[in-house]
Design a protein around this motif. Structure first.
Motif, mmCIF file in Angstrom:
data_model
loop_
_atom_site.group_PDB
_atom_site.id
_atom_site.type_symbol
_atom_site.label_atom_id
_atom_site.label_comp_id
_atom_site.label_asym_id
_atom_site.label_seq_id
_atom_site.Cartn_x
_atom_site.Cartn_y
_atom_site.Cartn_z
ATOM 1 N N ILE A 1 0.862 -1.182 0.000
ATOM 2 C CA ILE A 1 0.000 0.000 0.000
ATOM 3 C C ILE A 1 0.895 1.227 0.000
ATOM 4 N N LEU A 2 0.890 1.969 -1.117
ATOM 5 C CA LEU A 2 1.700 3.178 -1.218
ATOM 6 C C LEU A 2 1.035 4.322 -0.470
ATOM 7 N N LEU A 3 1.840 5.175 0.148
ATOM 8 C CA LEU A 3 1.336 6.310 0.906
ATOM 9 C C LEU A 3 1.341 7.573 0.053
ATOM 10 N N PRO A 4 0.430 8.505 0.333
ATOM 11 C CA PRO A 4 0.428 9.779 -0.387
ATOM 12 C C PRO A 4 1.736 10.540 -0.140
ATOM 13 N N GLU A 5 2.087 11.432 -1.040
ATOM 14 C CA GLU A 5 3.285 12.228 -0.903
ATOM 15 C C GLU A 5 3.239 13.057 0.375
ATOM 16 N N GLY A 6 4.344 13.097 1.093
ATOM 17 C CA GLY A 6 4.423 13.842 2.348
ATOM 18 C C GLY A 6 4.190 12.998 3.579
#
Length: 444
Positions: A36-41
């Protein structure tokens, strides 16, 4: 499976969640791995995360440019919701046993806090304030009855006595004077090293600053060892202290309403006086001459003034000298007629009228003045806690004694024969802390 910063079991034991920096990986018992990739930041790293009791959501803390964010991640949909954005770092989010709230450590100097945030973001409250600041990443755990446990990796300090009986001796004997895993007499911060101890004029006792439940207070102890005696009970001692020549009063730096001031305490009555007109520097560098003259450093927009006066007389201060932006260290001569000021690689000797009497180059960066005798012998400490002596003016430096510590601040103990030093030595360690009765918000 690759590397990760941390891992947590799913509540049913059928899988493991791994934090991987910009993503989470869920590895099931069957061998299947979901990423699961996380949003930028947002990041999944050393700030910590926890899985809710149902195994549906993660609570994780992120850090970007020293600002903390607490977010929730759905393990089913991969959606992320940030429920708390803060101006300071957040650590170790931990779910309650009913899955309705998340606890998180808020690391703010000078005092940190334990927060509780409702999972639906309806309320955020401080469960425990006034906690010790977190020097490094803490780890929080919560039991079924609501008791919190956390570990702090922190530097701490204790007082040691080092002595060489005579000039003919080559060995230095050392013994530990105070014990425990709290700062006693020394601390490191983003502001630098603060001197938090001093020796009484008769050489019999040491005064030092130590943490208490209410904050920081002054204590004293015999140089020969024994029980510690508490001197102040206000919890607002910042740094210092320094003994008056008659041994009846101590001056120190206090913090009131966020501002630093020079304060003094009468050791017989415990009466504290605060001069709110003073603005001492945070390093607590003061020197008290025989008589009534106290010298302290005052930060003036990046440079330092040396102020001189009687702390028991309001508005009795005058500026003696201005120094470079480097942190100065102060000491009086034995007679009190001369004041030394060390900054950079130079020691300057003033008289109490502010006239420069001597300027000495020393082979140490950031020297700390230990002694200036009536005969003009100067002693300073520096790298490796070496004590160096030089006969002013024009003399050569010789190593009188080298102490076995890499990070220490030392002061000479006035005793007949040989050399004796009191040193606050920075150490390191981990403390385990418990916060009980947290369900109803009571303090431990």
């Amino acid at each position: 499976m690759g590397t990760g910063f941390a891992a947590r079991w799913l509540p049913d034991g059928e899988g493991v969640v791994i934090a991987g920096g910009d993503h989470f990986r869920v590895r099931a018992a069957t061998g299947r791995v979901d990423t699961i990739l996380l949003p930028e930041g947002l990041t999944a790293d050393f700030q910590g995360f926890d899985v809710d009791p149902a195994g549906d959501r993660l609570a994780f803390a992120s850090l970007e440019q020293a600002r903390g964010t607490l977010s929730l991640l759905s393990l089913r949909s991969g959606q992320v919701e940030s429920i708390l954005r803060d101006t300071v770092p957040l650590f170790s989010p931990t779910w309650s046993t009913d899955g309705e709230s998340i606890s998180v450590l808020r690391a703010e100097a000078p005092r940190s806090a334990l927060l509780v945030i409702e999972a639906d973001n309806s309320e955020t409250r401080t469960l425990r304030g006034g906690m010790e600041p977190f020097e490094k990443t803490p780890h929080l755990s919560r039991s079924r009855d609501g008791t919190f446990a956390y570990v702090r990796s922190d530097g701490y300090s204790n007082l040691w006595v080092a002595s060489r009986p005579s000039a003919a001796d080559t060995l230095v004997t050392i013994r530990q004077l105070t014990f425990g895993t709290l700062n006693k007499g020394f601390f490191n911060s983003s502001l630098g090293q603060a001197k938090q101890f001093s020796v009484s004029p008769d050489g019999r006792r040491a005064a030092f600053v130590a943490r208490t439940v209410s904050g920081n207070d002054l204590f004293s102890i015999s140089i020969d060892g024994g029980e510690e005696t508490r001197v102040t009970f206000t919890g607002d001692v910042h740094s210092g202290p320094v003994w008056a020549p008659d041994g009846r009063t101590m001056a120190y730096v206090t913090v009131r309403n966020g501002l630093l001031h020079v304060a003094s305490v009468d050791l017989r009555s415990s009466l504290v006086k605060v001069d709110v007109a003073t603005r001492p520097s945070p390093w607590g560098l003061m020197a008290w001459a025989p008589g009534d003259l106290l010298a302290y450093t005052e930060d003036r927009a990046g440079s330092f003034d040396v102020r001189l006066g009687d702390p028991r007389v309001p508005d009795g201060w005058r500026t003696l000298a201005n120094t470079s932006p480097l942190i100065p260290w102060l000491a009086y001569s034995e007679s009190g007629g001369l004041l030394t000021l060390a900054a950079g690689r130079r020691v300057v000797v003033f008289d109490t009228a502010g006239s420069v009497q001597d300027s000495v180059h020393v082979p140490l960066l950031d020297p700390r003045v230990v002694r200036l005798s009536n005969q003009g012998t100067l002693a300073v400490s520096g790298e490796g806690a070496a004590i160096l002596g030089q006969t002013s003016p024009g003399g050569r430096f010789t190593t009188e004694v080298r102490l076995p510590w890499r990070s220490a601040i030392c002061e000479e103990v006035p005793r007949s024969g040989g050399l004796t030093f009191l040193c606050s030595v920075q150490e390191g360690g981990r403390d385990a802390w418990l916060i009980r009765n947290s369900q109803n918000g009571n303090r431990p």
